[in-house]
Design a protein around this motif. Structure first.
Motif, short mmCIF file in Angstrom:
data_model
loop_
_atom_site.label_atom_id
_atom_site.label_comp_id
_atom_site.label_asym_id
_atom_site.label_seq_id
_atom_site.Cartn_x
_atom_site.Cartn_y
_atom_site.Cartn_z
N ALA A 172 54.16 -53.35 59.99
CA ALA A 172 54.38 -54.79 59.89
C ALA A 172 53.41 -55.55 60.79
O ALA A 172 52.86 -56.59 60.40
N ILE A 173 53.17 -55.03 61.98
CA ILE A 173 52.23 -55.68 62.90
C ILE A 173 50.81 -55.61 62.34
O ILE A 173 50.08 -56.61 62.37
N VAL A 174 50.42 -54.46 61.83
CA VAL A 174 49.08 -54.32 61.25
C VAL A 174 48.92 -55.26 60.06
O VAL A 174 47.89 -55.91 59.91
N ALA A 175 49.92 -55.36 59.22
CA ALA A 175 49.85 -56.26 58.06
C ALA A 175 49.73 -57.71 58.50
O ALA A 175 48.96 -58.49 57.93
N ALA A 176 50.48 -58.10 59.52
CA ALA A 176 50.42 -59.48 60.02
C ALA A 176 49.05 -59.77 60.62
O ALA A 176 48.49 -60.85 60.41
N LEU A 177 48.49 -58.82 61.38
CA LEU A 177 47.16 -59.03 61.96
C LEU A 177 46.10 -59.12 60.88
O LEU A 177 45.18 -59.94 60.96
N LEU A 178 46.20 -58.27 59.87
CA LEU A 178 45.24 -58.31 58.76
C LEU A 178 45.30 -59.65 58.04
O LEU A 178 44.27 -60.24 57.72
N ALA A 179 46.50 -60.16 57.80
CA ALA A 179 46.65 -61.45 57.14
C ALA A 179 46.05 -62.57 57.99
O ALA A 179 45.41 -63.48 57.47
N ALA A 180 46.22 -62.50 59.29
CA ALA A 180 45.67 -63.53 60.18
C ALA A 180 44.15 -63.48 60.20
O ALA A 180 43.49 -64.52 60.20
N VAL A 181 43.59 -62.28 60.20
CA VAL A 181 42.13 -62.14 60.23
C VAL A 181 41.52 -62.65 58.92
O VAL A 181 40.52 -63.36 58.92
N VAL A 182 42.14 -62.30 57.80
CA VAL A 182 41.63 -62.75 56.50
C VAL A 182 41.71 -64.27 56.40
O VAL A 182 40.78 -64.90 55.90
N ALA A 183 42.77 -64.85 56.89
CA ALA A 183 42.92 -66.31 56.82
C ALA A 183 41.94 -67.01 57.75
O ALA A 183 41.54 -68.15 57.48
N ALA A 184 41.52 -66.37 58.82
CA ALA A 184 40.64 -67.01 59.79
C ALA A 184 39.16 -66.88 59.44
O ALA A 184 38.33 -67.58 60.01
#
Length: 73
Positions: free
Chosen positions: A5-17
Motif C-alpha cells: 500500500a505504501i509503495v502504491a501510494a508513493l508511485l501514485a504521488a511520483v506519477v502525479a508530480a
C-alpha cells in the motif's frame, strides 16, 4: 500488505508530480508562457526565453563544450 500500500501510494504521488510533455505547439507555447511568467520576464528577456523554450534550448548552462584534451606525458 502495508508495504504494498505504501509503495502504491508513493508511485501514485511520483506519477502525479512528474510534468507532462507538451504534445502540440499550442501546449508548448502555454508551458513556455507559464515559465516566463514564473520568472517575471518582460521585454527582450521574455522574447529570448520564449524563443529558446519553443526551440527546446532553455538549458541555462549553455551549449556543451568540447571535451578536454588528455594531459600530455
Amino acid at each position: 500488505m502495508l508495504r504494498y500500500a505504501i509503495v502504491a501510494a508513493l508511485l501514485a504521488a511520483v506519477v502525479a508530480a512528474t510534468p507532462s510533455l507538451a504534445i502540440s505547439k499550442k501546449d508548448k507555447e502555454e508551458t513556455c508562457r507559464v515559465g516566463a511568467d514564473a520568472q517575471n520576464l518582460q521585454g527582450p528577456d521574455r522574447a529570448k526565453f520564449m524563443k529558446n523554450c519553443m526551440a527546446n534550448r532553455d538549458d541555462p548552462r549553455g551549449p556543451a563544450s568540447a571535451p578536454a584534451a588528455p594531459p600530455k606525458q
